[in-house]
Design a protein around this motif. Structure first.
Motif, short mmCIF file in Angstrom:
data_model
loop_
_atom_site.label_atom_id
_atom_site.label_comp_id
_atom_site.label_asym_id
_atom_site.label_seq_id
_atom_site.Cartn_x
_atom_site.Cartn_y
_atom_site.Cartn_z
N LEU A 85 0.82 -1.21 0.00
CA LEU A 85 0.00 0.00 0.00
C LEU A 85 0.85 1.26 0.00
N PHE A 86 1.97 1.23 0.70
CA PHE A 86 2.87 2.39 0.73
C PHE A 86 3.46 2.66 -0.65
N VAL A 87 3.85 1.61 -1.35
CA VAL A 87 4.47 1.78 -2.67
C VAL A 87 3.45 2.23 -3.71
N PHE A 88 2.25 1.68 -3.67
CA PHE A 88 1.26 1.97 -4.69
C PHE A 88 0.26 3.06 -4.30
N ARG A 89 0.57 3.87 -3.32
CA ARG A 89 -0.34 4.94 -2.95
C ARG A 89 -0.38 5.99 -4.07
N PRO A 90 -1.50 6.67 -4.23
CA PRO A 90 -1.67 7.58 -5.37
C PRO A 90 -0.66 8.72 -5.43
N GLY A 91 -0.23 9.24 -4.32
CA GLY A 91 0.68 10.38 -4.34
C GLY A 91 2.12 10.03 -4.62
N ASN A 92 2.42 8.78 -4.88
CA ASN A 92 3.80 8.34 -5.05
C ASN A 92 4.21 8.22 -6.51
N ARG A 93 3.35 8.60 -7.45
CA ARG A 93 3.65 8.41 -8.87
C ARG A 93 4.91 9.16 -9.29
N LYS A 94 5.08 10.40 -8.85
CA LYS A 94 6.25 11.18 -9.25
C LYS A 94 7.54 10.54 -8.73
N ASN A 95 7.53 10.11 -7.49
CA ASN A 95 8.72 9.48 -6.93
C ASN A 95 9.05 8.17 -7.64
N ALA A 96 8.02 7.39 -7.98
CA ALA A 96 8.25 6.12 -8.67
C ALA A 96 8.80 6.35 -10.08
N GLU A 97 8.26 7.33 -10.79
CA GLU A 97 8.77 7.63 -12.13
C GLU A 97 10.20 8.16 -12.06
N ASP A 98 10.50 8.95 -11.05
CA ASP A 98 11.86 9.46 -10.87
C ASP A 98 12.85 8.32 -10.60
N ALA A 99 12.47 7.40 -9.74
CA ALA A 99 13.33 6.26 -9.43
C ALA A 99 13.49 5.34 -10.64
N ALA A 100 12.45 5.19 -11.43
CA ALA A 100 12.52 4.32 -12.61
C ALA A 100 13.43 4.89 -13.68
N SER A 101 13.62 6.20 -13.70
CA SER A 101 14.44 6.80 -14.75
C SER A 101 15.91 6.95 -14.36
N ILE A 102 16.29 6.52 -13.19
CA ILE A 102 17.68 6.67 -12.73
C ILE A 102 18.68 6.00 -13.68
N PRO A 103 18.45 4.77 -14.15
CA PRO A 103 19.45 4.14 -15.03
C PRO A 103 19.64 4.86 -16.37
N PHE A 104 18.67 5.68 -16.79
CA PHE A 104 18.76 6.32 -18.09
C PHE A 104 19.31 7.74 -18.03
#
Length: 51
Positions: free
Chosen positions: A28-47
């Motif tokens: 629930l903490f990872v998939f909470r609605p307000g976490n989209r920006k942080n998740a997208e930021d973390a996903a783009s780190i390798p690029f």
């Protein structure tokens, strides 16, 4: 009652429940609605390019 037996009974009953609750809380903490920006930021780190 031996220590091992007491610990085993605790793990069989309440330990599993605590682990399931922790897992559900983490999901629930990872998939909470307000976490989209942080998740997208973390996903783009390798690029990211290093200057």
């Amino acid at each position: 009652m031996e220590t091992y037996t007491a610990m085993r009974q605790f793990a069989d009953s309440w330990g599993l429940l605590l682990m399931v609750l922790f897992f559900v809380g983490a999901v629930l903490f990872v998939f909470r609605p307000g976490n989209r920006k942080n998740a997208e930021d973390a996903a783009s780190i390798p690029f990211r390019e290093e200057d």
